[in-house]
Design an enzyme around this catalytic site. Structure first.
Site, short mmCIF file in Angstrom:
data_model
loop_
_atom_site.label_atom_id
_atom_site.label_comp_id
_atom_site.label_asym_id
_atom_site.label_seq_id
_atom_site.Cartn_x
_atom_site.Cartn_y
_atom_site.Cartn_z
N HIS A 58 0.83 -1.21 0.00
CA HIS A 58 0.00 0.00 0.00
C HIS A 58 0.86 1.26 0.00
CE1 HIS A 58 -3.81 2.01 0.31
NE2 HIS A 58 -3.45 2.69 1.37
N GLN A 63 2.61 11.22 -1.25
CA GLN A 63 2.64 11.57 0.17
C GLN A 63 4.03 11.49 0.79
OE1 GLN A 63 -0.57 9.61 2.33
NE2 GLN A 63 -2.10 10.25 0.84
N ARG A 212 -16.98 4.88 1.44
CA ARG A 212 -17.51 6.25 1.48
C ARG A 212 -17.37 6.96 0.15
NH1 ARG A 212 -12.30 8.77 3.22
NH2 ARG A 212 -11.28 7.12 4.39
N HIS A 238 -9.68 0.82 0.78
CA HIS A 238 -9.59 1.27 2.18
C HIS A 238 -10.90 0.86 2.84
CE1 HIS A 238 -7.00 4.88 0.65
NE2 HIS A 238 -6.18 4.02 1.23
N GLU A 241 -10.78 2.28 8.45
CA GLU A 241 -9.62 2.93 9.07
C GLU A 241 -10.03 3.75 10.28
OE1 GLU A 241 -7.42 5.34 6.29
OE2 GLU A 241 -5.75 5.59 7.68
N HIS A 275 -6.35 -1.27 5.91
CA HIS A 275 -6.82 -0.67 7.18
C HIS A 275 -8.13 -1.33 7.62
CE1 HIS A 275 -3.94 2.44 6.23
NE2 HIS A 275 -4.68 3.00 5.32
N ASP A 326 2.13 3.07 2.99
CA ASP A 326 0.99 3.98 2.91
C ASP A 326 1.40 5.46 2.76
OD1 ASP A 326 -1.53 5.09 3.07
OD2 ASP A 326 -2.04 4.32 5.02
#
Ligand SMILES: [Zn+2]
Length: 461
Positions: A58, A63, A212, A238, A241, A275, A326
């Site tokens: 992942h 990031q 979501r 995901h 989490e 997660h 991640d």
């Protein structure tokens, strides 16, 4: 003898072996692994014990450039959600050149840390206004390029992203760069396959971002059509989490996210649930039985204050799992493994928490399980040092202070549970080619120059 390596000590799926001769083909796939040979017979000799390279299941590459920028109390209730606001702001600044430079730096760091494969959960697709690039696969292609040029095995998982919350809420303006639909995604995959055909070092799957961000109908449609287009391709999501997303899911559907997913989609070994932090015992059992992978990202989950995955019960039920870095607050596979174990120790106030009666050698058990689960999540042949799998391996420095004079069965404990200033990972081979020698990646100095320039651009923007 070309395409051959001799190791005095090597960790195979069955355990440690001696005097092992590895041979591989031009695709980087192992064609034979012979134990108890009489000697190198002209093969290159590994400078120390050999272990398989680890898949990283992942990653959000961009990031990496944010690491260390959000450790400052802004919101009095600082949480995942306030961090996400900052991450969205940062994501607005990424362009093709900076993404490529950051990914190149990241993949170089991963290789040096012993990760030889990565699953890229890639959700920034469009330009800053939210318009697709002239080549809609522009940013995806930059990740492919960075992986190929550094020698990193890649599973590229473009992200399906449609809504800002449960109940198919309209996306936020700051999510404009991510938004697409299943048909756009299937076209993107077809175009990527054409521009950059899959090989042993590269494959494709898809990542519906979360329950979501993707509604039930789109999720069903996506998985059905994906498997017509790319049979067996991995699907990562995901899943649970944050407690808020669990609560929102219960409000809307009456079920928790993992329970809902397992009830409504054919979740099997193609799936990776990233997660799966907040589970009820019955969800833990059902998920273990599904043979899907639990994607555990211990350093990010700790950094974001997510919670603790129920590893003890999940592993005892035979649940499959692997590790991911991640958000890249840390790029250390040994730290991921160690923190996974330590989270269980701290919660349960005991030692060797994830070991079982059948697997008392904790470090070796964690390593081999994360390797098998990570390999499954990649959808690529990277499941350890055996025929048909990729020649992805690490050469350890047997003279390192944490390994010296230790018997074979203690070597991985020295690697995983001792952390001092230097690493015992000496050389790294990916697909039959050494990409790191004596802890130096072949192109690391130009990569570092490019990364520093990209970071300056991002921070000045
Ligand atoms: Zn993620």
């Amino acid at each position: 003898m070309t395409n051959a390596l001799f190791a005095q000590d090597a960790l195979l799926p069955s355990g440690w072996a001696q005097n092992v001769l590895f041979q591989w083909d031009t695709h980087g796939l192992l064609t034979s692994v012979t134990t108890d040979t009489t000697g190198p017979a002209g093969a290159e000799v590994a400078a120390g014990p050999v272990i398989p390279g680890m898949p990283n299941l992942h990653s959000h590459a961009f990031q990496r450039a944010m690491a260390g920028l959000t450790e400052y109390l802004g919101d009095p209730q600082d949480s995942f959600w306030s961090w996400r606001k900052l991450m969205y702001q940062f994501a607005q600044k990424i362009d093709p050149d900076t993404l490529e430079a950051v990914a190149r730096q990241l993949y170089t760091e991963m290789l040096k840390a012993g990760y030889t494969s990565v699953c890229e959960f890639h959700y920034v697709h469009h330009d800053v206004g939210g318009k697709p690039y002239a080549n809609p696969a522009e940013l995806s292609a930059r990740l492919v390029k960075a992986a190929s040029e550094t020698g990193m095995g890649l599973t590229l998982l473009p992200v399906l992203y449609q809504h800002s919350g449960f109940g198919e809420k309209a996306p936020l303006p700051e999510q404009a760069r991510f938004i697409n639909n299943p048909d756009w995604m299937l076209n993107l995959l077809a175009s990527l396959e054409q521009q950059h055909p899959a090989h042993t070092g590269l494959t494709y799957g898809v990542a519906p971002h979360s329950l979501r961000a993707v509604g039930p109908a789109a999720l069903q449609y996506m998985q059905q059509h994906l498997h017509q287009q790319l049979p067996g391709a991995p699907i990562h999501i995901h899943i649970a989490e944050q407690t808020k997303e669990v609560d929102d899911c219960v409000t809307l559907t009456g079920q928790r996210p993992v329970a809902w997913l397992l009830d409504h989609l054919p979740v099997d070994e193609r799936w990776c649930l990233v997660h799966a932090t907040h589970l009820q015992p019955e969800e833990t059992a059902a998920m273990a039985a599904s043979q899907a992978i639990a994607g555990i990202c211990a350093t990010t989950e700790a950094n974001l204050g997510d919670g603790i995955f129920d590893g003890v019960n999940y592993l005892q039920m035979g649940g499959r799992w692997g590790i991911g870095s991640d958000s890249h607050i840390s790029v250390s596979m040994v730290e991921e493994l160690r923190l996974f174990e330590y989270s269980q120790r701290l919660r349960d106030r005991r030692r060797n928490a994830l070991a079982t009666a059948d697997h008392p050698n904790l470090a070796e058990y964690l390593y081999q399980s994360a390797l098998a689960g990570g390999a499954q999540a990649t959808g690529r042949p990277v499941n350890g040092l055996q025929t048909g799998q990729r020649a992805d391996l690490l050469v350890l420095d047997a003279e390192h202070a944490n390994l010296v004079h230790k018997p074979q069965h203690q070597l991985l404990a020295g690697l995983v549970f001792c952390q001092h200033n230097t690493t015992p990972i000496r050389d790294v081979m990916s697909g039959g080619k050494f990409v790191v020698k004596q802890q130096v990646h072949a192109t690391e100095s130009q990569t570092s120059t490019g990364y520093k320039a990209a970071l300056k651009t991002l921070l000045d923007a």
